[in-house]
Design an enzyme around this catalytic site. Structure first.
Site, PDB file in Angstrom:
ATOM      1  N   ASP A  30       0.841  -1.198   0.000  1.00 34.63           N
ATOM      2  CA  ASP A  30       0.000   0.000   0.000  1.00 34.63           C
ATOM      3  C   ASP A  30       0.878   1.250   0.000  1.00 34.63           C
ATOM      4  O   ASP A  30       1.617   1.499   0.955  1.00 34.63           O
ATOM      5  CB  ASP A  30      -0.901  -0.022   1.249  1.00 34.63           C
ATOM      6  CG  ASP A  30      -2.058   0.967   1.138  1.00 34.63           C
ATOM      7  OD1 ASP A  30      -2.003   1.850   0.259  1.00 34.63           O
ATOM      8  OD2 ASP A  30      -3.002   0.847   1.934  1.00 34.63           O
ATOM      9  N   ASP A  31       0.790   2.027  -1.052  1.00 37.53           N
ATOM     10  CA  ASP A  31       1.553   3.277  -1.192  1.00 37.53           C
ATOM     11  C   ASP A  31       3.059   3.047  -1.366  1.00 37.53           C
ATOM     12  O   ASP A  31       3.857   3.950  -1.094  1.00 37.53           O
ATOM     13  CB  ASP A  31       1.320   4.236  -0.007  1.00 37.53           C
ATOM     14  CG  ASP A  31      -0.089   4.819   0.034  1.00 37.53           C
ATOM     15  OD1 ASP A  31      -0.956   4.332  -0.708  1.00 37.53           O
ATOM     16  OD2 ASP A  31      -0.319   5.765   0.812  1.00 37.53           O
ATOM     17  N   ARG A  74      -7.812  -0.779  -5.913  1.00 37.81           N
ATOM     18  CA  ARG A  74      -8.285  -2.127  -5.550  1.00 37.81           C
ATOM     19  C   ARG A  74      -9.464  -2.554  -6.421  1.00 37.81           C
ATOM     20  O   ARG A  74      -9.618  -3.730  -6.767  1.00 37.81           O
ATOM     21  CB  ARG A  74      -8.698  -2.148  -4.070  1.00 37.81           C
ATOM     22  CG  ARG A  74      -7.511  -2.270  -3.147  1.00 37.81           C
ATOM     23  CD  ARG A  74      -7.703  -1.475  -1.852  1.00 37.81           C
ATOM     24  NE  ARG A  74      -6.441  -0.798  -1.593  1.00 37.81           N
ATOM     25  CZ  ARG A  74      -5.444  -1.341  -0.901  1.00 37.81           C
ATOM     26  NH1 ARG A  74      -5.605  -2.503  -0.312  1.00 37.81           N
ATOM     27  NH2 ARG A  74      -4.294  -0.708  -0.778  1.00 37.81           N
ATOM     28  N   LYS A 123      -5.906  -5.127   4.056  1.00 30.89           N
ATOM     29  CA  LYS A 123      -6.833  -3.990   3.910  1.00 30.89           C
ATOM     30  C   LYS A 123      -7.846  -4.223   2.793  1.00 30.89           C
ATOM     31  O   LYS A 123      -7.473  -4.502   1.663  1.00 30.89           O
ATOM     32  CB  LYS A 123      -6.011  -2.732   3.608  1.00 30.89           C
ATOM     33  CG  LYS A 123      -6.836  -1.533   3.168  1.00 30.89           C
ATOM     34  CD  LYS A 123      -6.011  -0.282   3.232  1.00 30.89           C
ATOM     35  CE  LYS A 123      -6.068   0.511   1.951  1.00 30.89           C
ATOM     36  NZ  LYS A 123      -5.303   1.759   2.036  1.00 30.89           N
ATOM     37  N   HIS A 211       1.648   2.225   3.971  1.00 31.18           N
ATOM     38  CA  HIS A 211       0.756   3.385   4.108  1.00 31.18           C
ATOM     39  C   HIS A 211       1.018   4.033   5.469  1.00 31.18           C
ATOM     40  O   HIS A 211       1.208   3.347   6.467  1.00 31.18           O
ATOM     41  CB  HIS A 211      -0.694   2.897   4.014  1.00 31.18           C
ATOM     42  CG  HIS A 211      -1.716   3.974   3.815  1.00 31.18           C
ATOM     43  ND1 HIS A 211      -2.006   4.907   4.783  1.00 31.18           N
ATOM     44  CD2 HIS A 211      -2.515   4.261   2.759  1.00 31.18           C
ATOM     45  CE1 HIS A 211      -2.946   5.728   4.319  1.00 31.18           C
ATOM     46  NE2 HIS A 211      -3.273   5.367   3.101  1.00 31.18           N
ATOM     47  N   ASP A 263      -0.494  -0.546  -4.726  1.00 32.53           N
ATOM     48  CA  ASP A 263      -1.771   0.051  -5.168  1.00 32.53           C
ATOM     49  C   ASP A 263      -1.624   1.458  -5.737  1.00 32.53           C
ATOM     50  O   ASP A 263      -2.492   1.938  -6.439  1.00 32.53           O
ATOM     51  CB  ASP A 263      -2.803   0.037  -4.029  1.00 32.53           C
ATOM     52  CG  ASP A 263      -2.461   1.020  -2.915  1.00 32.53           C
ATOM     53  OD1 ASP A 263      -1.262   1.327  -2.719  1.00 32.53           O
ATOM     54  OD2 ASP A 263      -3.385   1.474  -2.218  1.00 32.53           O
ATOM     55  N   LYS A 294       1.414   9.738  -5.338  1.00 32.88           N
ATOM     56  CA  LYS A 294       0.033   9.339  -5.044  1.00 32.88           C
ATOM     57  C   LYS A 294      -0.926  10.513  -5.239  1.00 32.88           C
ATOM     58  O   LYS A 294      -0.612  11.640  -4.860  1.00 32.88           O
ATOM     59  CB  LYS A 294      -0.033   8.867  -3.589  1.00 32.88           C
ATOM     60  CG  LYS A 294      -1.425   8.585  -3.058  1.00 32.88           C
ATOM     61  CD  LYS A 294      -1.378   8.052  -1.645  1.00 32.88           C
ATOM     62  CE  LYS A 294      -2.778   7.817  -1.097  1.00 32.88           C
ATOM     63  NZ  LYS A 294      -2.743   7.084   0.196  1.00 32.88           N
TER      64      LYS A 294
END
Ligand code: MG
Length: 436
Positions: A30-31, A74, A123, A211, A263, A294
């Site tokens: 994530d990130d 996602r 997540k 994240h 993601d 992002k």
């Protein structure tokens, strides 16, 4: 392997896949940015397990997340459809009711046609209330994880709802210490693989990290030269190592396609509310040489690490400069499992198998960049066209100028006009699809 025995091996692998389709593992950071792995050029992070995954398979240099923020990214991965088309182009939060429309078909639901055991660990972020939105109602046999992002609690986000860890449909505990999320997810993943060693399985592991707020377990702190963020990334690398070690031990290596990606890019232009509770600017990782991050439609938001490993099918050590996307994961996995795409709706993803296995050109010849409901850009071949409100048209040659530094829209008016028309046609097509 000589060509003749390779052919025999592929024939055997194909015959086997008819009787028992291969396993799938999608490891989804994530990130994590394009520059956050040693195998993508980071100077101080050590990621030997992920690097080995790349060395044993194919590593993409133009791999795109479906969106540059968490929820729609996602959506694209699990539906194979553009997040705008799928009806969930923005993020959901702790107070959101609803989420990804229930009419969307998710990858685990489709894999049930071949009796896959399916598990989500990590997540979710596609909606959690009402309960019909939860993973176990949408094709996953089980779920352990967070319903949305790990920052969606005070002091970072105003909400009265505590952050809960869920098991299937129940919240089992309040998460106050996030440092053990990655080890806990890893244990659960290893347990799931062991329990399913004799049947086809799909393991979806959308990690909470890196994240913000990043957090590493106590026994892995202070190890990385890249500081606390480094400890977090190196913990993810440890997790990947535990999973690949389990596959080897159970002799599942050659029957399992493992995908590692992220993601969206790093959260560089974070709002001031995020700089609380110990969060520092340098906890947001690296986009490498790319521009943007992002939440933007520059490459740093969308272009992420993309690694596919399937020993015996994907040749080791391949580096692909062709385009591919998380949108392509669903069509590829369905094809490998011997399933057709549903015919009742259009798909934006492509089957990458001929590229991964046979070295044919990637079927992905274009990619569209959107922020929320707005399509802002398109890439075809090396050319990327971008147009946002309040700025003029931008055109970049991403092979010569991967950092998007030199706008050549004026020098190349024909390319700019052609891509602008293509972007408009795609937006019109999606709009018409949504109106049907
Ligand atoms: Mg994200």
């Amino acid at each position: 392997m000589p060509p003749s025995s390779r052919r025999e091996f592929l024939a055997a692998a194909l015959a086997q896949s008819v009787s028992r389709p291969p396993n799938f593992i999608v490891l989804f950071a994530d990130d994590m940015g394009y520059g956050d792995l040693a195998c993508y050029g980071h100077p101080t992070l050590r990621t030997p397990n992920i690097d080995r995954l790349a060395a044993e398979g194919m590593r993409f240099t133009s791999f795109y997340a479906a969106a540059s923020v968490c929820t729609p990214s996602r959506v694209g991965l699990l539906t194979g459809r553009h997040p705008i088309r799928a009806g969930q182009p923005g993020n959901t939060g702790p107070d959101t009711v609803g989420g990804l429309p229930l009419s969307e078909l998710l990858l685990p639901q489709l894999l049930k046609a071949r009796d896959y055991k399916t598990m989500a660990i990590g997540k979710w972020h596609l909606g959690f209330q009402p309960a019909a939105q939860l993973p176990t109602k949408r094709g996953f046999d089980g779920w352990l994880g967070l319903p949305y992002s790990n920052d969606m609690i005070p002091p970072w986000v105003k909400t009265d709802r505590p952050l809960h860890l869920y098991k299937n449909e129940d919240s089992i505990e309040q998460v106050t210490d996030q440092s053990n999320l990655t080890p806990r997810y890893t244990d659960e993943a290893v347990k799931f693989i062991r329990a399913n060693k004799t049947n086809p399985f799909f393991l979806y592991l959308p990690y909470a990290m890196p994240h913000l707020p990043v957090s590493a377990p106590a026994n892995r702190r202070g190890r990385s030269r890249a500081g606390h963020y480094g400890d977090v990334i190196e913990t993810l690398d440890w997790s990947v190592g535990e999973i690949t070690r389990t596959l080897k031990e159970l002799n599942l290596d050659r029957n399992t396609l493992v995908i590692f990606t992220s993601d969206n890019g790093p959260w560089h232009d974070l709002p001031p509310r995020m700089l609380a509770g110990g969060v520092e600017h340098w906890h947001t990782g690296s986009k490498g040489l790319l521009r943007g991050a992002k939440g933007t439609t520059y490459e740093g938001g969308f272009r992420v690490p993309g690694i596919f490993r399937w020993p015996g099918v994907i040749r080791p050590g391949e580096v692909s400069m062709d385009m591919a996307s998380t949108l392509d994961i669903l069509p590829t996995l369905l094809a490998v499992a011997g399933l057709d795409l549903p015919k009742d709706r259009p798909y934006d993803g492509h089957n990458l198998l001929p590229h991964l296995r046979d070295g044919k050109p990637s079927p992905r010849q274009e990619f569209f960049y959107a922020l929320g409901k707005t399509l802002d850009g398109v890439r075809q071949g090396p050319w990327k066209y971008r147009q946002t409100k309040g700025s003029g048209p931008e055109l970049y040659h991403l092979d010569r100028d991967p950092a998007e530094q030199y706008n050549v829209a004026t020098a190349e008016p024909e390319v700019a006009t052609r891509l602008a028309a293509r972007l408009k046609a795609y937006a019109d097509e999606i709009r018409a699809d949504l109106a049907r």
